[in-house]
Design an enzyme around this catalytic site. Structure first.
Site, mmCIF file in Angstrom:
data_model
loop_
_atom_site.group_PDB
_atom_site.id
_atom_site.type_symbol
_atom_site.label_atom_id
_atom_site.label_comp_id
_atom_site.label_asym_id
_atom_site.label_seq_id
_atom_site.Cartn_x
_atom_site.Cartn_y
_atom_site.Cartn_z
ATOM 1 N N GLY A 11 0.836 -1.200 0.000
ATOM 2 C CA GLY A 11 0.000 0.000 0.000
ATOM 3 C C GLY A 11 0.868 1.247 0.000
ATOM 4 O O GLY A 11 2.098 1.170 0.012
ATOM 5 N N LEU A 13 1.287 3.582 2.416
ATOM 6 C CA LEU A 13 2.083 3.712 3.633
ATOM 7 C C LEU A 13 3.167 2.631 3.686
ATOM 8 O O LEU A 13 4.313 2.920 4.040
ATOM 9 C CB LEU A 13 1.175 3.627 4.872
ATOM 10 C CG LEU A 13 1.901 3.627 6.208
ATOM 11 C CD1 LEU A 13 2.714 4.916 6.404
ATOM 12 C CD2 LEU A 13 0.918 3.454 7.363
ATOM 13 N N ASP A 39 -2.358 -12.687 5.079
ATOM 14 C CA ASP A 39 -3.726 -12.167 4.960
ATOM 15 C C ASP A 39 -4.294 -12.052 6.373
ATOM 16 O O ASP A 39 -4.507 -13.062 7.046
ATOM 17 C CB ASP A 39 -4.546 -13.151 4.101
ATOM 18 C CG ASP A 39 -6.010 -12.747 3.997
ATOM 19 O OD1 ASP A 39 -6.431 -11.789 4.679
ATOM 20 O OD2 ASP A 39 -6.729 -13.406 3.227
ATOM 21 N N ALA A 63 -5.399 -2.189 4.951
ATOM 22 C CA ALA A 63 -6.798 -1.814 5.193
ATOM 23 C C ALA A 63 -7.603 -2.034 3.925
ATOM 24 O O ALA A 63 -7.047 -2.125 2.829
ATOM 25 C CB ALA A 63 -6.902 -0.340 5.595
ATOM 26 N N TYR A 64 -8.900 -2.105 4.120
ATOM 27 C CA TYR A 64 -9.831 -2.003 2.992
ATOM 28 C C TYR A 64 -10.107 -0.505 2.892
ATOM 29 O O TYR A 64 -10.727 0.080 3.784
ATOM 30 C CB TYR A 64 -11.110 -2.783 3.307
ATOM 31 C CG TYR A 64 -12.164 -2.670 2.231
ATOM 32 C CD1 TYR A 64 -12.400 -3.711 1.342
ATOM 33 C CD2 TYR A 64 -12.917 -1.503 2.092
ATOM 34 C CE1 TYR A 64 -13.366 -3.599 0.347
ATOM 35 C CE2 TYR A 64 -13.882 -1.387 1.099
ATOM 36 C CZ TYR A 64 -14.097 -2.436 0.230
ATOM 37 O OH TYR A 64 -15.045 -2.316 -0.753
ATOM 38 N N THR A 104 -8.465 6.520 10.780
ATOM 39 C CA THR A 104 -8.870 7.580 9.864
ATOM 40 C C THR A 104 -9.711 8.680 10.520
ATOM 41 O O THR A 104 -10.398 8.415 11.519
ATOM 42 C CB THR A 104 -9.690 6.944 8.710
ATOM 43 O OG1 THR A 104 -10.286 7.968 7.922
ATOM 44 C CG2 THR A 104 -10.815 6.054 9.234
ATOM 45 N N ASP A 105 -9.683 9.853 9.908
ATOM 46 C CA ASP A 105 -10.557 10.958 10.327
ATOM 47 C C ASP A 105 -12.029 10.626 10.031
ATOM 48 O O ASP A 105 -12.921 11.273 10.567
ATOM 49 C CB ASP A 105 -10.160 12.248 9.595
ATOM 50 C CG ASP A 105 -10.142 12.088 8.077
ATOM 51 O OD1 ASP A 105 -9.846 10.981 7.593
ATOM 52 O OD2 ASP A 105 -10.437 13.061 7.366
ATOM 53 N N TYR A 128 -17.086 2.489 5.633
ATOM 54 C CA TYR A 128 -15.626 2.481 5.815
ATOM 55 C C TYR A 128 -15.261 3.018 7.204
ATOM 56 O O TYR A 128 -14.526 2.370 7.959
ATOM 57 C CB TYR A 128 -14.966 3.319 4.710
ATOM 58 C CG TYR A 128 -13.508 3.647 4.953
ATOM 59 C CD1 TYR A 128 -12.508 2.678 4.809
ATOM 60 C CD2 TYR A 128 -13.113 4.931 5.332
ATOM 61 C CE1 TYR A 128 -11.170 2.987 5.041
ATOM 62 C CE2 TYR A 128 -11.785 5.247 5.552
ATOM 63 C CZ TYR A 128 -10.818 4.275 5.413
ATOM 64 O OH TYR A 128 -9.500 4.589 5.647
ATOM 65 N N TRP A 153 -6.691 12.094 4.496
ATOM 66 C CA TRP A 153 -6.406 12.521 3.122
ATOM 67 C C TRP A 153 -4.976 12.113 2.702
ATOM 68 O O TRP A 153 -4.179 12.951 2.263
ATOM 69 C CB TRP A 153 -6.602 14.036 2.987
ATOM 70 C CG TRP A 153 -7.985 14.532 3.237
ATOM 71 C CD1 TRP A 153 -8.988 13.913 3.921
ATOM 72 C CD2 TRP A 153 -8.533 15.796 2.802
ATOM 73 N NE1 TRP A 153 -10.116 14.708 3.938
ATOM 74 C CE2 TRP A 153 -9.868 15.859 3.264
ATOM 75 C CE3 TRP A 153 -8.014 16.868 2.077
ATOM 76 C CZ2 TRP A 153 -10.687 16.963 3.021
ATOM 77 C CZ3 TRP A 153 -8.836 17.964 1.841
ATOM 78 C CH2 TRP A 153 -10.160 18.004 2.309
#
Ligand SMILES: NC(=O)c1ccc[n+]([C@@H]2O[C@H](COP(=O)([O-])OP(=O)(O)OC[C@H]3O[C@@H](n4cnc5c(N)ncnc54)[C@H](OP(=O)(O)O)[C@@H]3O)[C@@H](O)[C@H]2O)c1
Length: 286
Positions: A11, A13, A39, A63-64, A104-105, A128, A153
């Site tokens: 990903g 990150l 996984d 993450a999804y 996440t925000d 999400y 973001w």
């Protein structure tokens, strides 16, 4: 030598951590895994991997992340963002591994004029965000040595993100409409990777939830304007309202997070978003 396990290394990150890993290789052994090699929705695989490797730190960069698809794929989103996180956290607890989990925000509803503090009331408005909030709760519950970094973001030179989408569209279109009434803080994933390594290097660990992003707040429209400016694009950008740009998942109107806790506790100073954006555009356009 201490071992750092990175989950979801392919990903954005994950790639940013891989990029800086050579700077730390005299002190840490890095184990990079992706969804093929580990996984997190497979509990036995997680437990076997921890038994074999016994990491000191586990960075969950997986993450999804398909915010709109999640509305129709609730089970998939929860499998990765909640259940899988719990499997990881339980394995971490078993081996006294420090779990650094990214959130996440979008756990907030965005109905405020103030910035969100870490212990503010969460109220996700999409699947999400709901799945990520559940993941936070499960991680904190299962492993006392959990550090949650909420970010927002996220973009980088890797994978799909808003900055790369804009650059691509700028090369194809003369004019574009961008939402100008949603506020948040863009974050270069390279800065997040650096913050994570600073936390790992900190002599004393404080566990719990922290916010990390670049600052100050902006809108998607202003963000796109700066991408155009730094990439020397002559595209014409038009400001849209959220109503003019409907998406399957609702987004928070203003999900700006307060950043003082991570600064006080870990002495991590978030960077100005325009500076970090310019660095990314320079990489992408060179
Ligand atoms: N992107 C944003 O704007 C944003 C904003 C706020 C917070 N965040 C959070 O920041 C973190 C990093 O996001 P990112 O943008 O770097 O994500 P990303 O680029 O979408 O990468 C996510 C990675 O997770 C892996 N993954 C998915 N399911 C997995 C599974 N079952 N087991 C193991 N790995 C799995 C994927 O691997 P495959 O490709 O092999 O499936 C992918 O490489 C996430 O926690 C995300 O929720 C992101």
């Amino acid at each position: 030598m201490k071992k750092i396990l990175i989950i979801g290394s392919n990903g954005q990150l994950g790639n940013c951590i891989r990029k800086i890993a050579p700077d730390f290789e005299n002190r840490y052994e890095f184990i990079f895994t992706d969804s093929q090699t580990l996984d997190i929705t497979d509990e036995d695989q997680v437990n076997d991997f921890f038994y074999d490797n016994k990491p000191d730190f586990c960075i969950n960069a997986s993450a999804y992340t398909a915010v709109d698809f999640a509305e129709k794929e609730k089970e998939k989103a929860f499998a990765v963002n909640a259940e899988g996180v719990e499997f990881l956290a339980k394995a971490c607890a078993e081996y006294k591994t420090v779990l650094i989990h990214i959130s996440t925000d979008y756990v907030f509803d965005g109905e405020t004029n103030l910035c969100y503090a870490e212990d503010d009331f969460t109220n996700p408005i999409g699947v999400y965000g709901e799945s990520k909030r559940t993941g936070e709760e499960l991680a904190l519950e299962a492993n006392p040595h959990t550090i949650i970094l909420r970010t927002s973001w996220l973009y980088s030179e890797f994978n799909k993100n808003f900055v790369k989408t804009m650059l691509n569209l700028f090369s194809q279109k003369d004019e574009l409409g961008i939402v100008a009434d949603q506020y948040g803080q863009p974050t270069n994933a390279n800065d997040l990777a650096e913050a994570i390594m600073n936390i790992i290097e900190a002599p004393q660990k404080i566990f719990g939830i922290f916010h990390f992003s670049n600052y100050p707040e902006t809108t998607w429209f202003n963000f796109a304007e700066k991408i155009a400016e730094f990439s020397k694009s002559s595209v014409k950008l038009n400001a849209l309202t959220t109503e003019q740009y409907p998406t399957p998942a609702k987004r928070p109107k203003r999900s700006t997070m307060c950043l003082d806790k991570i600064e006080e506790v870990y002495k991590i100073e978030p960077k100005y978003w325009e500076t970090s954006l310019e660095e990314c555009i320079n990489i992408l356009t060179k």
